[in-house]
Enzyme design. Structure first.
Site, PDB file in Angstrom:
ATOM      1  N   ALA A  10      -6.031  13.722   1.022  1.00 28.72           N
ATOM      2  CA  ALA A  10      -5.632  12.365   0.648  1.00 28.72           C
ATOM      3  C   ALA A  10      -5.963  12.085  -0.811  1.00 28.72           C
ATOM      4  CB  ALA A  10      -6.323  11.362   1.568  1.00 28.72           C
ATOM      5  N   ALA A  11      -5.793  13.106  -1.647  1.00 31.40           N
ATOM      6  CA  ALA A  11      -6.147  12.956  -3.062  1.00 31.40           C
ATOM      7  C   ALA A  11      -4.931  12.722  -3.941  1.00 31.40           C
ATOM      8  CB  ALA A  11      -6.895  14.205  -3.543  1.00 31.40           C
ATOM      9  N   ARG A  16       6.234   8.651  -7.150  1.00 39.30           N
ATOM     10  CA  ARG A  16       7.600   8.247  -6.806  1.00 39.30           C
ATOM     11  C   ARG A  16       7.698   7.008  -5.915  1.00 39.30           C
ATOM     12  NH1 ARG A  16      10.220  13.491  -4.599  1.00 39.30           N
ATOM     13  NH2 ARG A  16       8.087  14.296  -4.623  1.00 39.30           N
ATOM     14  N   GLU A 155       5.003  30.911  -2.009  1.00 34.70           N
ATOM     15  CA  GLU A 155       5.541  29.653  -2.519  1.00 34.70           C
ATOM     16  C   GLU A 155       6.914  29.865  -3.151  1.00 34.70           C
ATOM     17  OE1 GLU A 155       3.949  26.471  -2.132  1.00 34.70           O
ATOM     18  OE2 GLU A 155       3.112  27.882  -0.694  1.00 34.70           O
ATOM     19  N   ASN A 170       6.473  26.812   5.668  1.00 38.58           N
ATOM     20  CA  ASN A 170       5.117  26.358   5.954  1.00 38.58           C
ATOM     21  C   ASN A 170       5.091  24.839   5.929  1.00 38.58           C
ATOM     22  OD1 ASN A 170       2.331  25.863   5.909  1.00 38.58           O
ATOM     23  ND2 ASN A 170       2.171  26.280   3.703  1.00 38.58           N
ATOM     24  N   ASN A 228       7.288  10.660   0.093  1.00 35.64           N
ATOM     25  CA  ASN A 228       7.102  10.689  -1.359  1.00 35.64           C
ATOM     26  C   ASN A 228       7.676   9.456  -2.041  1.00 35.64           C
ATOM     27  OD1 ASN A 228       5.864  13.346  -1.660  1.00 35.64           O
ATOM     28  ND2 ASN A 228       7.804  14.077  -0.843  1.00 35.64           N
ATOM     29  N   TYR A 333       6.067 -21.059  21.083  1.00 37.40           N
ATOM     30  CA  TYR A 333       4.955 -20.291  20.528  1.00 37.40           C
ATOM     31  C   TYR A 333       3.773 -20.464  21.462  1.00 37.40           C
ATOM     32  CZ  TYR A 333       0.915 -18.814  17.937  1.00 37.40           C
ATOM     33  OH  TYR A 333      -0.245 -18.186  17.588  1.00 37.40           O
ATOM     34  N   ASN A 344       6.094 -22.163  34.850  1.00 39.31           N
ATOM     35  CA  ASN A 344       7.290 -22.222  34.019  1.00 39.31           C
ATOM     36  C   ASN A 344       6.980 -23.009  32.753  1.00 39.31           C
ATOM     37  OD1 ASN A 344      10.401 -21.790  34.044  1.00 39.31           O
ATOM     38  ND2 ASN A 344      10.074 -23.880  33.330  1.00 39.31           N
ATOM     39  N   TYR A 354      -4.400 -23.898  16.214  1.00 39.67           N
ATOM     40  CA  TYR A 354      -5.130 -23.762  14.949  1.00 39.67           C
ATOM     41  C   TYR A 354      -5.233 -25.117  14.269  1.00 39.67           C
ATOM     42  CZ  TYR A 354      -6.229 -21.640  10.381  1.00 39.67           C
ATOM     43  OH  TYR A 354      -6.824 -21.266   9.198  1.00 39.67           O
TER      44      TYR A 354
HETATM   45  C1  UD1 Z   1       2.409  22.874   0.044  1.00 40.04           C
HETATM   46  C2  UD1 Z   1       2.287  24.333   0.446  1.00 40.04           C
HETATM   47  C3  UD1 Z   1       3.663  24.846   0.868  1.00 40.04           C
HETATM   48  C4  UD1 Z   1       4.222  23.996   1.982  1.00 40.04           C
HETATM   49  C5  UD1 Z   1       4.241  22.522   1.579  1.00 40.04           C
HETATM   50  C6  UD1 Z   1       4.596  21.660   2.750  1.00 40.04           C
HETATM   51  C7  UD1 Z   1       0.495  25.194  -0.934  1.00 40.04           C
HETATM   52  C8  UD1 Z   1       0.162  26.041  -2.080  1.00 40.04           C
HETATM   53  N1  UD1 Z   1       1.782  25.097  -0.655  1.00 40.04           N
HETATM   54  O1  UD1 Z   1       3.228  22.863  -1.101  1.00 40.04           O
HETATM   55  O2  UD1 Z   1       3.569  26.198   1.292  1.00 40.04           O
HETATM   56  O3  UD1 Z   1       5.534  24.424   2.318  1.00 40.04           O
HETATM   57  O4  UD1 Z   1       2.930  22.102   1.110  1.00 40.04           O
HETATM   58  O5  UD1 Z   1       4.748  20.341   2.336  1.00 40.04           O
HETATM   59  O6  UD1 Z   1      -0.378  24.668  -0.273  1.00 40.04           O
HETATM   60  N2  UD1 Z   1      -3.202  18.037  -2.742  1.00 40.04           N
HETATM   61  C9  UD1 Z   1      -4.488  17.697  -3.052  1.00 40.04           C
HETATM   62  N3  UD1 Z   1      -5.066  18.276  -4.137  1.00 40.04           N
HETATM   63  C10 UD1 Z   1      -4.423  19.177  -4.904  1.00 40.04           C
HETATM   64  C11 UD1 Z   1      -3.099  19.520  -4.572  1.00 40.04           C
HETATM   65  C12 UD1 Z   1      -2.514  18.930  -3.471  1.00 40.04           C
HETATM   66  O7  UD1 Z   1      -5.115  16.884  -2.376  1.00 40.04           O
HETATM   67  O8  UD1 Z   1      -5.020  19.658  -5.869  1.00 40.04           O
HETATM   68  C13 UD1 Z   1      -2.577  17.400  -1.576  1.00 40.04           C
HETATM   69  C14 UD1 Z   1      -1.360  16.606  -1.972  1.00 40.04           C
HETATM   70  O9  UD1 Z   1      -1.696  15.250  -2.254  1.00 40.04           O
HETATM   71  C15 UD1 Z   1      -0.533  16.702  -0.720  1.00 40.04           C
HETATM   72  C16 UD1 Z   1      -0.872  18.074  -0.160  1.00 40.04           C
HETATM   73  O10 UD1 Z   1      -2.100  18.424  -0.725  1.00 40.04           O
HETATM   74  O11 UD1 Z   1      -0.895  15.716   0.221  1.00 40.04           O
HETATM   75  C17 UD1 Z   1       0.203  19.113  -0.458  1.00 40.04           C
HETATM   76  O12 UD1 Z   1       0.285  19.266  -1.852  1.00 40.04           O
HETATM   77  P1  UD1 Z   1       1.644  19.490  -2.590  1.00 40.04           P
HETATM   78  O13 UD1 Z   1       1.402  19.605  -4.028  1.00 40.04           O
HETATM   79  O14 UD1 Z   1       2.647  18.514  -2.122  1.00 40.04           O
HETATM   80  O15 UD1 Z   1       2.008  20.935  -2.040  1.00 40.04           O
HETATM   81  P2  UD1 Z   1       3.415  21.612  -2.113  1.00 40.04           P
HETATM   82  O16 UD1 Z   1       3.619  22.166  -3.457  1.00 40.04           O
HETATM   83  O17 UD1 Z   1       4.431  20.724  -1.572  1.00 40.04           O
END
Ligand code: UD1
Ligand code: CA
Length: 420
Positions: A10-11, A16, A155, A170, A228, A333, A344, A354
């Site tokens: 969640a980082a 977008r 990738e 993946n 996104n 309400y 009824n 309130y």
């Molecule tokens: C990643 C996978 C890819 C897969 C895809 C599915 C890797 C290298 N690749 O790619 O194989 O098909 O997800 O959606 O893992 N995040 C962090 N810190 C970071 C980088 C990412 O918290 O430094 C979090 C992002 O916020 C996101 C998730 O990890 O929630 C995935 O990162 P993202 O950059 O979207 O990975 P993809 O390149 O899409």
């Protein structure tokens, strides 16, 4: 002891979305994306959840509160780097770890359970959730050998032309053995097209060590969709709406229009209940059998409807406990109330719950007849078998078996119009 831990990534930034808020705290059906993921993991039976936070972390923490442990990723150096931040929390522990994405919000509990079960039954050190896509562009591809064993994930940006033809992708959701994951993470390097620490490289590292890995293909590709931008957020809301509505159809509920009925999470609806269009039913509401709801009904939080209840058109109810065979057919309400059986409630009746400071309760007994356009100024208690005259504003309790009239008497002035 063998534990089951989950990590929620969640980082991420989420530019977008065009928002001042973190993408992870945007809501689907009233629930933040990241909270949805955490709850799904909890339902799948994990013991502890760790959230990797970074960008706008206060907002994410404000939503998840103390339901998770927090780890901060200060620089975004890749998914592998994100999970490396969790190593101190994992050291010395045994069991399995689920890796989830905070922005993949409609993954199902069953899917996570399947992933966990597969890894346990097949004794795998890594189990990847995958999907078959007609257009796999942008995703990591699953590389298998002649026997179908998973070898590695490549990738898009590192893939050869031949590898790009592979349609199995993946999903970014995995189950790992905790101890072996730590060892593999320590071997990650950023030697790839993006200069990042790829979590996906762990698969190859484990295979080279002779550890068994595998994959589970997701049943429904919509489950692994990410958010996104606002268009994807809207699309996932639609997907979730239809998925939930179809679950209720399966359980014997009639829904006339599955595209215009909005049933939030964890709602229970009994058999043979009919839901008319444009009805909204909020999280956790309970509705009995053979009820009739809508059209245009708004059933808010903490409502509990017994069997054979009718809540009709343009009726809003909140924190309402409604007994068997009671009807609230139109334009009402009813909030903070308990209504007995066989009562009824006339058209336009409302609870004035309130006073600007306090919320107060209205209690109405069994077999009461409430005329049209009655106001109940709460707190007020209406006994069993009472009759409340139309247009009354009720400010005092009404004893059982009584008639209550609380309105101005009508005066007719004969000939008044002719004299004008
Ligand atoms: C990643 C996978 C890819 C897969 C895809 C599915 C890797 C290298 N690749 O790619 O194989 O098909 O997800 O959606 O893992 N995040 C962090 N810190 C970071 C980088 C990412 O918290 O430094 C979090 C992002 O916020 C996101 C998730 O990890 O929630 C995935 O990162 P993202 O950059 O979207 O990975 P993809 O390149 O899409
Ligand atoms: Ca992504």
């Amino acid at each position: 002891m063998d534990e089951t831990i989950a990590v929620v990534m969640a980082a991420g930034k989420g530019t977008r979305m065009k928002s001042s808020k973190s993408k992870l705290v945007h809501k689907i059906y009233g629930k933040e994306l990241v909270k949805r993921v955490v709850e799904t993991a909890q339902k799948a039976g994990v013991h502890e959840i760790i959230a990797v936070v970074g960008y706008l972390k206060e907002q994410v923490m404000d939503v998840l509160k103390d339901t998770v442990t927090y780890v901060e990723q200060k620089e975004m150096l890749g998914t592998g780097h994100a999970i490396m931040q969790v190593i101190p929390n994992l050291k010395g522990r045994k069991g399995r770890i689920l890796i989830l994405n905070g922005d993949v919000p409609i993954i199902r509990t069953e899917t996570l359970k399947n992933l966990l079960n597969e890894s346990i039954e097949k004794k795998q050190y890594a189990t990847i959730l995958t999907a078959i896509y007609d257009n796999p562009k942008g995703y990591g591809r699953i590389i298998r050998d002649e026997l179908g064993n998973v070898k590695e994930i490549v990738e898009e940006k590192d893939a050869s032309e031949k590898q790009k033809q592979i349609q199995e992708i993946n999903a970014g959701i995995y189950c790992f053995d905790i101890e072996e994951l730590i060892l593999a993470l320590e071997k990650l390097t950023p030697n790839n097209a993006q200069g990042e620490y790829y979590l996906t490289d762990v698969i190859k590292i484990m295979n080279e060590k002779g550890l068994k890995t595998g994959a589970v293909v997701v049943e429904d590709n919509t489950e692994i969709l990410g958010v996104n931008d606002r268009e994807q957020l809207q699309m996932l809301t639609e997907v979730l709406k239809v998925r939930i509505n179809k679950e209720h159809l399966k359980n014997g509920v009639t829904i006339e229009d599955i595209n215009n009925t909005y049933i939030y999470d964890d709602v229970e609806i009994g058999m043979d209940t009919v839901i008319h269009p444009n009805t909204i039913i909020k999280e956790g509401v309970k509705i009995g059998e053979n009820c009739e709801i809508g059209p245009n009904a708004y059933i808010r939080e903490e409502c509990n409807l017994a069997n054979n209840v009718k809540v009709g058109s343009f009726v809003e109810i909140k924190k309402a406990d409604i007994g068997e065979k009671t009807k609230v057919p139109h334009l009402s309400y009813m909030g903070d109330c308990k209504i007995g059986k066989g009562t009824n409630i006339g058209c336009g009746a409302i609870t004035c719950n309130y006073d600007g400071t306090l919320k107060s309760k209205t209690i109405i007994g069994d077999n009461a007849f409430v005329g049209s356009n009655v106001n109940f100024v709460a707190p007020v208690n209406i006994g069993d078998n009472t009759f409340v005259a139309a247009g009354s504003t009720i400010t005092e309790d009404v004893a059982a078996d009584s008639l209550a009239i609380a309105r101005e008497r009508q005066t007719n002035k004969e000939g008044w119009k002719r004299r004008l």
